[in-house]
Design a protein around this motif. Structure first.
Motif, PDB file in Angstrom:
ATOM      1  N   GLU A  56       0.863  -1.175   0.000  1.00 16.26           N
ATOM      2  CA  GLU A  56       0.000   0.000   0.000  1.00 16.26           C
ATOM      3  C   GLU A  56       0.893   1.216   0.000  1.00 16.26           C
ATOM      4  O   GLU A  56       1.567   1.503   0.976  1.00 16.26           O
ATOM      5  CB  GLU A  56      -0.922  -0.018   1.226  1.00 16.26           C
ATOM      6  CG  GLU A  56      -2.260  -0.640   0.915  1.00 16.26           C
ATOM      7  CD  GLU A  56      -2.678  -1.712   1.910  1.00 16.26           C
ATOM      8  OE1 GLU A  56      -2.494  -1.493   3.104  1.00 16.26           O
ATOM      9  OE2 GLU A  56      -3.182  -2.772   1.461  1.00 16.26           O
ATOM     10  N   LEU A  57       0.927   1.904  -1.135  1.00 17.51           N
ATOM     11  CA  LEU A  57       1.815   3.052  -1.254  1.00 17.51           C
ATOM     12  C   LEU A  57       1.225   4.227  -0.501  1.00 17.51           C
ATOM     13  O   LEU A  57       0.049   4.538  -0.658  1.00 17.51           O
ATOM     14  CB  LEU A  57       1.999   3.427  -2.726  1.00 17.51           C
ATOM     15  CG  LEU A  57       2.620   2.345  -3.603  1.00 17.51           C
ATOM     16  CD1 LEU A  57       2.704   2.826  -5.045  1.00 17.51           C
ATOM     17  CD2 LEU A  57       4.009   1.993  -3.098  1.00 17.51           C
ATOM     18  N   PRO A  58       2.031   4.901   0.319  1.00 23.39           N
ATOM     19  CA  PRO A  58       1.501   6.043   1.063  1.00 23.39           C
ATOM     20  C   PRO A  58       0.990   7.098   0.084  1.00 23.39           C
ATOM     21  O   PRO A  58       1.598   7.340  -0.951  1.00 23.39           O
ATOM     22  CB  PRO A  58       2.701   6.564   1.846  1.00 23.39           C
ATOM     23  CG  PRO A  58       3.829   5.634   1.580  1.00 23.39           C
ATOM     24  CD  PRO A  58       3.445   4.662   0.535  1.00 23.39           C
ATOM     25  N   GLY A  59      -0.153   7.658   0.424  1.00 20.64           N
ATOM     26  CA  GLY A  59      -0.692   8.734  -0.400  1.00 20.64           C
ATOM     27  C   GLY A  59      -1.613   8.265  -1.501  1.00 20.64           C
ATOM     28  O   GLY A  59      -2.346   9.054  -2.069  1.00 20.64           O
ATOM     29  N   SER A  60      -1.610   6.978  -1.831  1.00 17.97           N
ATOM     30  CA  SER A  60      -2.498   6.547  -2.911  1.00 17.97           C
ATOM     31  C   SER A  60      -3.596   5.623  -2.414  1.00 17.97           C
ATOM     32  O   SER A  60      -4.611   5.453  -3.068  1.00 17.97           O
ATOM     33  CB  SER A  60      -1.712   5.855  -4.019  1.00 17.97           C
ATOM     34  OG  SER A  60      -1.572   4.474  -3.740  1.00 17.97           O
ATOM     35  N   ALA A  61      -3.397   4.998  -1.244  1.00 17.07           N
ATOM     36  CA  ALA A  61      -4.384   4.112  -0.643  1.00 17.07           C
ATOM     37  C   ALA A  61      -4.593   2.836  -1.437  1.00 17.07           C
ATOM     38  O   ALA A  61      -5.319   1.965  -1.027  1.00 17.07           O
ATOM     39  CB  ALA A  61      -5.727   4.805  -0.452  1.00 17.07           C
ATOM     40  N   LYS A  62      -3.990   2.752  -2.606  1.00 17.19           N
ATOM     41  CA  LYS A  62      -4.199   1.560  -3.417  1.00 17.19           C
ATOM     42  C   LYS A  62      -3.122   0.539  -3.145  1.00 17.19           C
ATOM     43  O   LYS A  62      -1.970   0.896  -2.931  1.00 17.19           O
ATOM     44  CB  LYS A  62      -4.132   1.929  -4.906  1.00 17.19           C
ATOM     45  CG  LYS A  62      -5.237   2.827  -5.341  1.00 17.19           C
ATOM     46  CD  LYS A  62      -5.083   3.162  -6.812  1.00 17.19           C
ATOM     47  CE  LYS A  62      -5.997   4.328  -7.147  1.00 17.19           C
ATOM     48  NZ  LYS A  62      -5.877   4.759  -8.535  1.00 17.19           N
ATOM     49  N   ARG A  63      -3.501  -0.720  -3.182  1.00 15.95           N
ATOM     50  CA  ARG A  63      -2.486  -1.753  -3.066  1.00 15.95           C
ATOM     51  C   ARG A  63      -2.001  -2.110  -4.471  1.00 15.95           C
ATOM     52  O   ARG A  63      -2.780  -2.435  -5.349  1.00 15.95           O
ATOM     53  CB  ARG A  63      -3.030  -2.996  -2.394  1.00 15.95           C
ATOM     54  CG  ARG A  63      -1.915  -4.013  -2.167  1.00 15.95           C
ATOM     55  CD  ARG A  63      -2.405  -5.304  -1.609  1.00 15.95           C
ATOM     56  NE  ARG A  63      -3.073  -5.108  -0.335  1.00 15.95           N
ATOM     57  CZ  ARG A  63      -3.683  -6.104   0.313  1.00 15.95           C
ATOM     58  NH1 ARG A  63      -3.694  -7.316  -0.189  1.00 15.95           N
ATOM     59  NH2 ARG A  63      -4.274  -5.871   1.457  1.00 15.95           N
TER      60      ARG A  63
ATOM     61  N   GLU B 145      -7.503  -4.490 -12.545  1.00 24.64           N
ATOM     62  CA  GLU B 145      -8.814  -4.959 -12.983  1.00 24.64           C
ATOM     63  C   GLU B 145      -9.524  -3.830 -13.710  1.00 24.64           C
ATOM     64  O   GLU B 145      -9.598  -2.717 -13.198  1.00 24.64           O
ATOM     65  CB  GLU B 145      -9.628  -5.407 -11.774  1.00 24.64           C
ATOM     66  CG  GLU B 145      -8.949  -6.545 -11.063  1.00 24.64           C
ATOM     67  CD  GLU B 145      -9.910  -7.364 -10.237  1.00 24.64           C
ATOM     68  OE1 GLU B 145     -10.864  -6.805  -9.702  1.00 24.64           O
ATOM     69  OE2 GLU B 145      -9.684  -8.583 -10.162  1.00 24.64           O
TER      70      GLU B 145
END
Lengths: 380, 389
Positions: free
Chosen positions: B98-105, B373
């Motif tokens: 989970e990259l900080p600042g993007s919330a996406k895994r 996806e």
């Protein structure tokens, strides 16, 4: 009245808006959608995780409290009810809409998630995400109009069977999770000959597996683990399921069936534009006004209008979008159907009783274009 | 080396508790969400099925050089959960962060650089921070001891056929370029750990191509291996020294009949394949290869005519990108992907983009993350792309 001033291009079905106005409205809603998508991020992830933490904590607490005889029972039922409501509404319903697919987390992926009810997520996604959300309120296509059981629209042909409307509604409310699960079997279409019994065959194994697992957990294993308290735990789990059923039924019926919600025919909606699709979603849903807690417990389906416009956006965004959607409605002279829970419930109840008898008022679509808004403001 | 094969430090529940958590009873109680969804409330390193790992230490291999455009490389030592089933030398693992600042895994594949591991045992990843790779950059530059990673089990068939001591293989040859050294390093480390010493008449040849001496990772360890009496020949080539068939024949005269592991960038792979092809163009069956992600062309800018090829990888069909939705393009090819609303709301048509660039036709947003996806009814190719359909 404004009917005289309608341009020949105006579409009566859509409150006297012209095709051009409908297109413009579609563009405005697309822009709103875009702004929210661009802003999705850590806050949405943090919110979902917080709700999930709350739900899991409530669930664990609920299961544990059943070990305390007498004093623990009521709090246990309360915790478990809240847990099941959050699981179904703010988590399950929304995650399975794909609202949190953007997180890339398999735990919140619409293709993998399943919820704590007897209806398999896989089957619900077809009947709800695809059929209901694509063909919203098109009588004959959207099977959520009356759930194949009730008569909720004057366009549904009356039959003496519908005299039982209030009774069916009561039973559907009590056994709502079972109603949702069996909904996918389209029994009424089999009775009417539109669907073959064999078409349901592929659905049975998944349904049976889910029912078995849910029943085993709530009615055998967890009660058994409390030993001599088996009957109390069994009863408590059944009560929690009932509470969830009653709540979910009421929220969903308030979103779709209060007075003033429009329905559509297949002919009217053939070759719909994007703007017309948006309009149909807007005119076919209703909101519930209430506190933050009410919105949370309803999975923000108290913002059913926004949910139907943007079903794939995280539901926590609906309250902020609602401000703008309502403003757009006002500007275009469109109704924005909202009211307190009590108000909407009463309206739904009246409908259930009214449509158990033949006839019923024609569709709710008073013709009011932007001109009407100007007239109103002049009058004021 | 000793740090690479240290015994596992038990971070999770003991074996009895572990067996209980994996039992049918636990699964039945946790339905429909699964045991791990409850365990993670208490400690993310307690898992019954999923694999996670904590970064134990970060070792900088090279610091990179902006002048030559070479990127820094770091080795991360990971302590996996007890659910880790171990790996065979040469395998890779999918790492989700989970990259900080993007919330996406984001999930990417990385080769394992340490010797074969046993269940629950520590292992290492050696990662180059690619300029455009958010995940590799994050892992190399920002990961710290304690950082939590989501893992798959080890995957891949690019592995040593056998070990210890490879009794039926008389010679081994590794040809690698750039980051392709990592799986080969894991194999050599495994051989040496398992007692391979070359004294049974068998030899290992290690031929590696790096951009520059500064870019050479594992340089000290390779020098030690080369100096020791162990039957391993190490040949490092830097800068302009390209692979040549002539040189290979000098090092390993019967290379076509030698078990060979090849891993590196597309250019090197093509050259080596040329050397291993017979007159009919047939590759020697002794050559095993692992490719990097297929190279895909740059995306067309908005308004520009889209050029590229859409490949539906599972069905093996491909067609020129037309700007129509991927669903329509698939249907034109006679494929029958699942679909529902055809307007992007119901997620029935979700498929995985494995490589390339696509554009969401509703938002205009471009995406070129691999393994993302996408809803193919509202997504069109924006250049070459590969869809898992």
């Amino acid at each position: 009245m404004s009917t005289d001033t309608l341009s020949p291009l105006a579409d009566e079905k859509y409150h006297g808006l012209t095709a051009e106005q409908i297109d413009r409205l579609g563009t405005e809603l697309d822009a709103l959608r875009q702004r929210i998508i661009a802003d999705l991020g850590e806050a949405d992830a943090a919110y979902l995780r917080k709700v999930v933490t709350t739900q899991r904590t409530m669930e664990i607490a609920g299961r544990a409290l059943f070990y305390l005889p007498v004093i623990g029972w009521l709090p246990a039922v309360a915790c478990l009810s809240v847990s099941k409501i959050l699981d179904n509404m703010e988590i399950g319903h929304n995650v399975m809409h794909g609202q949190y697919d953007f997180l890339g987390d398999p735990a919140f992926n619409s293709r993998m998630f399943d919820w704590d009810t007897v209806c398999p997520g896989e089957q619900w996604k077809y009947s709800h995400n695809y059929i209901h959300h694509t063909f919203t309120n098109i009588v004959g296509k959207d099977r959520d109009v009356g759930y194949g059981i009730l008569r909720m629209d004057p366009d549904q042909k009356w039959h003496p069977y519908y005299l039982g409307n209030p009774l069916y509604a009561f039973l559907l409310m009590t056994f709502f999770e079972w109603g949702v699960a069996l909904h996918d079997l389209e029994v009424e279409n089999i009775v009417s000959g539109k669907r073959k019994l064999a078409d349901n065959k592929p659905l049975y194994p998944g349904l049976m597996r889910k029912i078995r697992r849910q029943a085993l957990k709530d009615y055998v294993l967890f009660p058994a683990l409390t030993g001599p308290l088996f009957p109390l735990t069994f009863l408590g789990n059944a009560t929690a399921n009932l509470v969830r059923n009653v709540w979910a039924f009421n929220i969903i019926f308030c979103g779709h069936f209060p007075a003033g919600v429009a329905s559509f025919s297949e002919e009217e909606t053939a070759n719909e534009t994007r703007g017309q699709w948006y309009l149909r979603q807007m005119l076919g849903s209703a909101n519930i006004r209430g506190s933050k807690l009410m919105h949370l417990m309803s999975g923000n389906l108290s913002h059913q209008i926004e949910h139907h416009l943007f079903p794939d956006l995280p539901a926590r965004r609906y309250p902020e979008m609602a401000v703008e959607v309502q403003e757009i409605c006002e500007r275009y002279g469109l109704p924005y159907n909202t009211g307190r829970l009590r108000q909407q419930l009463f309206s739904v109840f009246k409908k259930i009783v009214r449509y158990s008898f033949p006839g019923g008022q024609a569709k709710a679509a008073p013709v009011r274009g932007p001109e009407a808004v100007i007239e109103d403001s002049l009058a004021a | 080396m000793s740090a690479l094969i240290s015994p596992p430090v038990s971070g999770g529940p003991g074996p009895v508790v572990g067996r209980l958590l994996r039992s049918r009873l636990a699964a039945a109680l946790a339905t429909p969400h699964g045991v791990d969804r409850y365990l993670e409330r208490f400690n993310p390193m307690w898992t019954a099925h999923e694999v996670r790992a904590r970064v134990v230490s970060v070792h900088r291999e090279t610091s990179g050089d902006t002048a030559t455009g070479s990127a820094p490389v770091a080795t991360l030592t990971l302590q996996p959960t007890s659910t880790w089933r171990g790996h065979r030398a040469g395998q890779h693992v999918l790492v989700g962060v989970e990259l900080p600042g993007s919330a996406k895994r984001h999930t990417r594949a990385f080769s394992i650089s340490s010797a074969a591991s046993a269940p629950g045992e520590r292992f290492t990843l050696t990662i180059r921070a690619h300029d455009e790779g958010q995940v590799s950059s994050y892992l190399v530059r920002e990961a710290q001891p304690g950082t939590l990673l989501h893992l798959s089990q080890a995957q891949g068939e690019f592995t040593l056929v056998e070990s210890p001591a490879t009794p039926t293989i008389s010679r081994l040859l590794f040809i690698t370029g750039g980051s392709g050294i990592t799986p080969a390093m894991s194999m050599v480390r495994t051989l040496l750990r398992d007692g391979y010493d070359g004294h049974a008449g068998r030899r290992v040849t290690f031929l590696h191509f790096a951009r520059s001496p500064e870019d050479q990772i594992f340089a000290d360890e390779l020098a030690e291996i080369a100096a020791a009496d162990n039957g391993v020949d190490v040949h490092l080539r830097h800068g302009d020294q390209q692979f040549s068939e002539f040189e290979l024949r000098r090092l390993v005269p019967d290379y076509r009949d030698t078990d060979t592991w090849l891993c590196g960038p597309a250019g090197l792979v093509e050259l080596v394949k040329g050397a291993y092809a017979d007159a009919a163009g047939e590759l020697s069956p002794r050559l095993r290869m692992e490719f990097f992600k297929p190279a895909v062309a740059r995306a067309a800018s908005p308004g520009e005519v889209i050029e590229g090829e859409v490949s539906f990888t599972r069905s093996g069909a491909s067609t020129a990108a037309t700007g129509a939705s991927l669903l329509e393009q698939a249907e034109e090819l006679g494929l029958e992907p699942e679909f529902g609303c055809r307007m992007g709301i119901c997620f029935s048509c979700t498929a995985t983009l494995t490589a390339g660039t696509v554009r969401n036709v509703l938002t205009g947003e471009e995406s070129s993350l691999s393994d993302e996806e996408i809803r193919i009814c509202v997504t069109a190719a924006a250049g070459d792309c590969h869809i898992d359909l």
